[in-house]
Design a protein around this motif. Structure first.
Motif, short mmCIF file in Angstrom:
data_model
loop_
_atom_site.label_atom_id
_atom_site.label_comp_id
_atom_site.label_asym_id
_atom_site.label_seq_id
_atom_site.Cartn_x
_atom_site.Cartn_y
_atom_site.Cartn_z
N ILE A 167 54.00 42.32 43.03
CA ILE A 167 52.74 41.59 43.06
C ILE A 167 52.84 40.51 44.13
O ILE A 167 53.79 39.72 44.15
CB ILE A 167 52.44 40.94 41.69
CG1 ILE A 167 52.25 42.03 40.62
CG2 ILE A 167 51.20 40.06 41.78
CD1 ILE A 167 52.10 41.48 39.22
N VAL A 168 51.88 40.50 45.06
CA VAL A 168 51.90 39.52 46.15
C VAL A 168 50.87 38.41 45.96
O VAL A 168 50.94 37.38 46.61
CB VAL A 168 51.69 40.21 47.51
CG1 VAL A 168 52.84 41.14 47.84
CG2 VAL A 168 50.37 40.96 47.56
N ALA A 169 49.90 38.62 45.07
CA ALA A 169 48.90 37.59 44.78
C ALA A 169 48.29 37.86 43.41
O ALA A 169 48.18 39.02 42.98
CB ALA A 169 47.82 37.55 45.84
N LEU A 170 47.88 36.79 42.74
CA LEU A 170 47.32 36.90 41.39
C LEU A 170 46.18 35.92 41.25
O LEU A 170 46.31 34.73 41.54
CB LEU A 170 48.41 36.61 40.35
CG LEU A 170 47.99 36.69 38.87
CD1 LEU A 170 47.68 38.13 38.48
CD2 LEU A 170 49.11 36.14 37.99
N GLN A 213 43.50 39.70 37.89
CA GLN A 213 43.49 40.61 39.02
C GLN A 213 44.76 40.45 39.85
O GLN A 213 45.15 39.33 40.20
CB GLN A 213 42.26 40.35 39.89
CG GLN A 213 40.94 40.55 39.17
CD GLN A 213 40.79 41.96 38.62
OE1 GLN A 213 41.14 42.92 39.30
NE2 GLN A 213 40.27 42.07 37.41
N LYS A 214 45.39 41.58 40.17
CA LYS A 214 46.66 41.57 40.89
C LYS A 214 46.52 42.31 42.22
O LYS A 214 45.89 43.36 42.29
CB LYS A 214 47.75 42.24 40.06
CG LYS A 214 47.98 41.60 38.68
CD LYS A 214 48.94 42.43 37.86
CE LYS A 214 49.12 41.85 36.46
NZ LYS A 214 50.02 42.69 35.64
N GLU A 269 49.19 47.96 48.12
CA GLU A 269 47.82 47.89 48.58
C GLU A 269 47.70 47.33 49.99
O GLU A 269 46.60 47.30 50.55
CB GLU A 269 46.99 47.05 47.61
CG GLU A 269 46.90 47.65 46.21
CD GLU A 269 46.14 46.77 45.24
OE1 GLU A 269 44.91 46.64 45.40
OE2 GLU A 269 46.78 46.19 44.33
N LEU A 270 48.80 46.90 50.57
CA LEU A 270 48.79 46.40 51.95
C LEU A 270 49.20 47.47 52.94
O LEU A 270 49.23 47.22 54.15
CB LEU A 270 49.74 45.20 52.08
CG LEU A 270 49.51 44.01 51.15
CD1 LEU A 270 50.52 42.92 51.45
CD2 LEU A 270 48.09 43.47 51.28
N TRP A 290 41.71 38.30 50.34
CA TRP A 290 41.62 38.91 49.01
C TRP A 290 41.49 37.84 47.94
O TRP A 290 40.66 37.95 47.02
CB TRP A 290 42.87 39.76 48.76
CG TRP A 290 42.88 40.46 47.42
CD1 TRP A 290 42.36 41.69 47.14
CD2 TRP A 290 43.41 39.95 46.19
NE1 TRP A 290 42.54 41.98 45.81
CE2 TRP A 290 43.18 40.93 45.19
CE3 TRP A 290 44.05 38.77 45.83
CZ2 TRP A 290 43.58 40.77 43.87
CZ3 TRP A 290 44.45 38.59 44.50
CH2 TRP A 290 44.21 39.59 43.55
N VAL A 291 42.28 36.78 48.05
CA VAL A 291 42.23 35.70 47.06
C VAL A 291 40.85 35.04 47.07
O VAL A 291 40.26 34.79 46.01
CB VAL A 291 43.33 34.65 47.36
CG1 VAL A 291 43.09 33.38 46.53
CG2 VAL A 291 44.71 35.22 47.06
N LYS A 292 40.32 34.78 48.25
CA LYS A 292 39.00 34.15 48.34
C LYS A 292 37.92 35.02 47.70
O LYS A 292 37.03 34.53 47.00
CB LYS A 292 38.65 33.88 49.80
CG LYS A 292 39.48 32.76 50.43
CD LYS A 292 39.16 32.60 51.91
CE LYS A 292 40.01 31.52 52.55
NZ LYS A 292 39.75 31.38 54.00
#
Length: 291
Positions: free
Chosen positions: A37-40, A44-45, A50-51, A75-77
């Motif tokens: 997992i690179v962002a949460l 939502q993960k 996915e990269l 993605w985070v935004k």
């Protein structure tokens, strides 16, 4: 149809990414194990796998890391916006799903039509086709700028060829070879394309003439325009000109018309594809329309 879908392409991609994150479409066979997992954001993960679609080819390690970081930030935004929207407004998830599927299928059809057009060449656009289109639609090509056919020379003021050049430019005889000889041997810059139309502002850039605020009057009153600065003398032999709002010659809009006709042929290919698919399905009783 290609034109309509093409306008929506960027919107489709953006909505598809966001909506897929929102509804979390996921196959039963997808495994979570071993996927970092690179962002949460909330539940939502974003996972490393996915990269993979990001293109790193030709980039060094630092550039690749920067590209990945930018995507993660984006993605985070988007997830934060989706989360905030969900708190602030009531959404009909069924309607959102329907819209997402509409966009998805529109993109699928667009890619299919694009592939079909690319594999079926529209062929070369002939001069007769361009001329016929120009004759029928010339009023649609009103100029937004001044264009000219001209011979242009930039010589040092101390050059021994200034007087000879001016004499040649003022003469009415055929002297292209003499002009070209002066251009090659003595000119600091030149343009000898008397059959080609160019934008006047482009040919005079970097010369004292670019600061003239009454170019229309200048062109109307002079066949040979001569200006100087501290070092150079500039000569513009005006062979022909067209002013703003006038109809340009076909030579000036040939590439534009060629692009229009090429796109028209692409649309005709797509229309034929749609018609063939419909007729084939009708013959095979693949659909039924109820009255």
């Amino acid at each position: 149809m290609l034109q309509k879908i093409n306008i929506l392409t960027l919107l489709i991609i953006s909505l598809s990414l966001s909506a897929c994150d929102f509804f979390k479409f996921k196959s039963d066979t997808e495994e979570d194990t071993g996927d970092q997992i690179v962002a949460l954001v909330g539940n939502q993960k974003l996972k490393r796998s996915e990269l993979r679609f990001l293109t790193f080819q030709g980039n060094n390690e630092q550039d690749s890391a920067s590209i990945a970081k930018q995507y993660i930030q984006s993605w985070v935004k988007k997830q934060l916006m989706i989360k905030e929207a969900g708190k602030s407004m009531a959404f009909d998830e069924a309607e959102l799903n329907r819209k997402l599927l509409d966009y998805r299928y529109a993109l699928m059809v667009y890619e299919f039509e694009k592939s079909f057009v690319e594999s079926n060449s529209v062929g070369e656009i002939k001069a007769e086709e361009i001329n016929a289109y120009y004759d029928a639609h010339k009023e649609n090509f009103n100029l937004k700028e001044i264009i000219v056919r001209t011979n242009y020379f930039k010589l040092e003021k101390s050059s021994s060829q200034n007087r000879n050049l001016e004499r040649l430019l003022n003469s009415k005889g055929e002297n292209t070879s003499d002009l070209r000889q002066i251009a090659l041997n003595h000119a600091s810059n030149y343009y000898i394309e008397d059959s080609t139309w160019v934008r006047f502002d482009e040919i005079i850039v970097g010369t004292p003439l670019s600061e003239n605020n009454n170019k229309v009057q200048l062109l109307r009153n002079n066949k040979l325009i001569k200006v100087e600065d501290d070092t150079y003398t500039y000569y513009f032999k005006i062979l022909e000109y067209k002013l703003q709002d006038q109809i340009p010659p076909v030579e000036f809009v040939r590439d534009e018309i060629s692009a229009i006709l090429r796109n028209k042929k692409r649309l005709e290919l797509v229309e034929k594809l749609q018609k063939d698919i419909y007729n084939r399905a009708e013959e095979n009783n693949e659909f039924k329309i109820y009255e």
